[in-house]
Design a protein around this motif. Sequence first.
Motif, short mmCIF file in Angstrom:
data_model
loop_
_atom_site.label_atom_id
_atom_site.label_comp_id
_atom_site.label_asym_id
_atom_site.label_seq_id
_atom_site.Cartn_x
_atom_site.Cartn_y
_atom_site.Cartn_z
N CYS A 87 33.54 15.04 31.42
CA CYS A 87 32.85 16.34 31.36
C CYS A 87 33.77 17.50 31.00
CB CYS A 87 32.19 16.62 32.71
SG CYS A 87 31.10 15.31 33.28
N ILE A 88 35.00 17.22 30.67
CA ILE A 88 35.97 18.30 30.45
C ILE A 88 35.50 19.26 29.37
CG2 ILE A 88 38.31 18.79 29.67
CD1 ILE A 88 39.16 16.22 31.15
N ASP A 89 34.95 18.76 28.28
CA ASP A 89 34.50 19.64 27.21
C ASP A 89 33.36 20.55 27.68
OD1 ASP A 89 36.35 18.72 25.37
OD2 ASP A 89 35.00 17.19 24.56
N HIS A 90 32.47 20.03 28.51
CA HIS A 90 31.38 20.85 29.05
C HIS A 90 31.92 21.98 29.93
CE1 HIS A 90 28.23 18.27 27.52
NE2 HIS A 90 28.78 17.21 28.10
N PHE A 91 32.89 21.64 30.78
CA PHE A 91 33.48 22.67 31.64
C PHE A 91 34.28 23.68 30.82
CE2 PHE A 91 32.41 19.70 35.02
CZ PHE A 91 31.94 20.57 35.99
N ARG A 92 34.94 23.22 29.77
CA ARG A 92 35.67 24.14 28.89
C ARG A 92 34.70 25.10 28.22
NH1 ARG A 92 38.63 20.66 26.07
NH2 ARG A 92 40.34 20.84 27.54
N ASN A 93 33.56 24.60 27.73
CA ASN A 93 32.55 25.47 27.12
C ASN A 93 32.04 26.50 28.13
OD1 ASN A 93 32.73 24.08 24.71
ND2 ASN A 93 30.96 22.78 25.14
N MET A 94 31.81 26.07 29.37
CA MET A 94 31.35 26.98 30.40
C MET A 94 32.40 28.06 30.67
SD MET A 94 30.21 26.18 34.35
CE MET A 94 31.87 25.90 34.93
N GLN A 95 33.66 27.66 30.75
CA GLN A 95 34.73 28.61 31.02
C GLN A 95 34.85 29.63 29.88
OE1 GLN A 95 38.70 27.00 31.16
NE2 GLN A 95 39.45 28.70 32.39
N GLU A 96 34.74 29.16 28.64
CA GLU A 96 34.82 30.07 27.50
C GLU A 96 33.67 31.07 27.52
OE1 GLU A 96 34.99 27.41 24.16
OE2 GLU A 96 37.09 26.89 24.53
N CYS A 97 32.49 30.61 27.89
CA CYS A 97 31.35 31.51 27.99
C CYS A 97 31.59 32.55 29.08
CB CYS A 97 30.07 30.72 28.29
SG CYS A 97 28.61 31.77 28.46
N MET A 98 32.08 32.11 30.23
CA MET A 98 32.31 33.04 31.34
C MET A 98 33.37 34.08 31.00
SD MET A 98 32.20 30.53 34.59
CE MET A 98 30.65 30.03 35.30
N GLN A 99 34.33 33.70 30.19
CA GLN A 99 35.36 34.65 29.79
C GLN A 99 34.80 35.73 28.87
OE1 GLN A 99 38.33 31.95 28.28
NE2 GLN A 99 39.34 31.78 30.27
N ARG A 100 33.67 35.47 28.22
CA ARG A 100 33.03 36.48 27.38
C ARG A 100 32.26 37.50 28.21
NH1 ARG A 100 31.93 31.81 24.09
NH2 ARG A 100 29.80 31.69 24.88
N TYR A 101 32.06 37.22 29.50
CA TYR A 101 31.33 38.12 30.40
C TYR A 101 32.16 38.40 31.66
CZ TYR A 101 27.40 36.80 27.45
OH TYR A 101 26.58 36.57 26.38
N PRO A 102 33.32 39.03 31.53
CA PRO A 102 34.20 39.23 32.70
C PRO A 102 33.57 40.10 33.79
CG PRO A 102 34.98 40.51 30.84
CD PRO A 102 33.87 39.64 30.32
#
Length: 150
Positions: A87-102
Amino acid sequence: MSYCRQEGKDRIIFVTKEDHEAPSNAELIAEDPHDPYEEQGLILPDGAINWNCPCLGGMASGPCGAQFKEAFSCFHYSKEEVKGSECIDHFRNMQECMQRYPELYPQEEDKESSNQPEANSASDSTEGTASSSQTDSVPLSSPTDSQTTS
């Protein structure tokens, strides 16, 4: 005198002090364990994820809700020996999204710095701990610690 009034979708009931003094005659209905609107916790009886669980803190419905659901579902249903390793890629995508909304998803260091007015004052007042700017793990000592008695 008690009375009821309808305002839009709301029904407002006014009761008297005497109404409250009388014992209730309301009958309680047994809870249905299969009621989809009943709070069931994070995992439903059938093993599915309850995306409406308040324990998720709204993560499933925010701007990164789709990425959160993908990552969490992947982990929950993982059959790998190291659970979630696929699931690492899924969590990476989630983290990248969250970084767009600090402003919606502050990082831990952001939370800590907003709680401490001055970063140096917190480390100065704590005896016996190393500051984060030090590269070794030698504890800080106060002048009284370094003095020896003869």
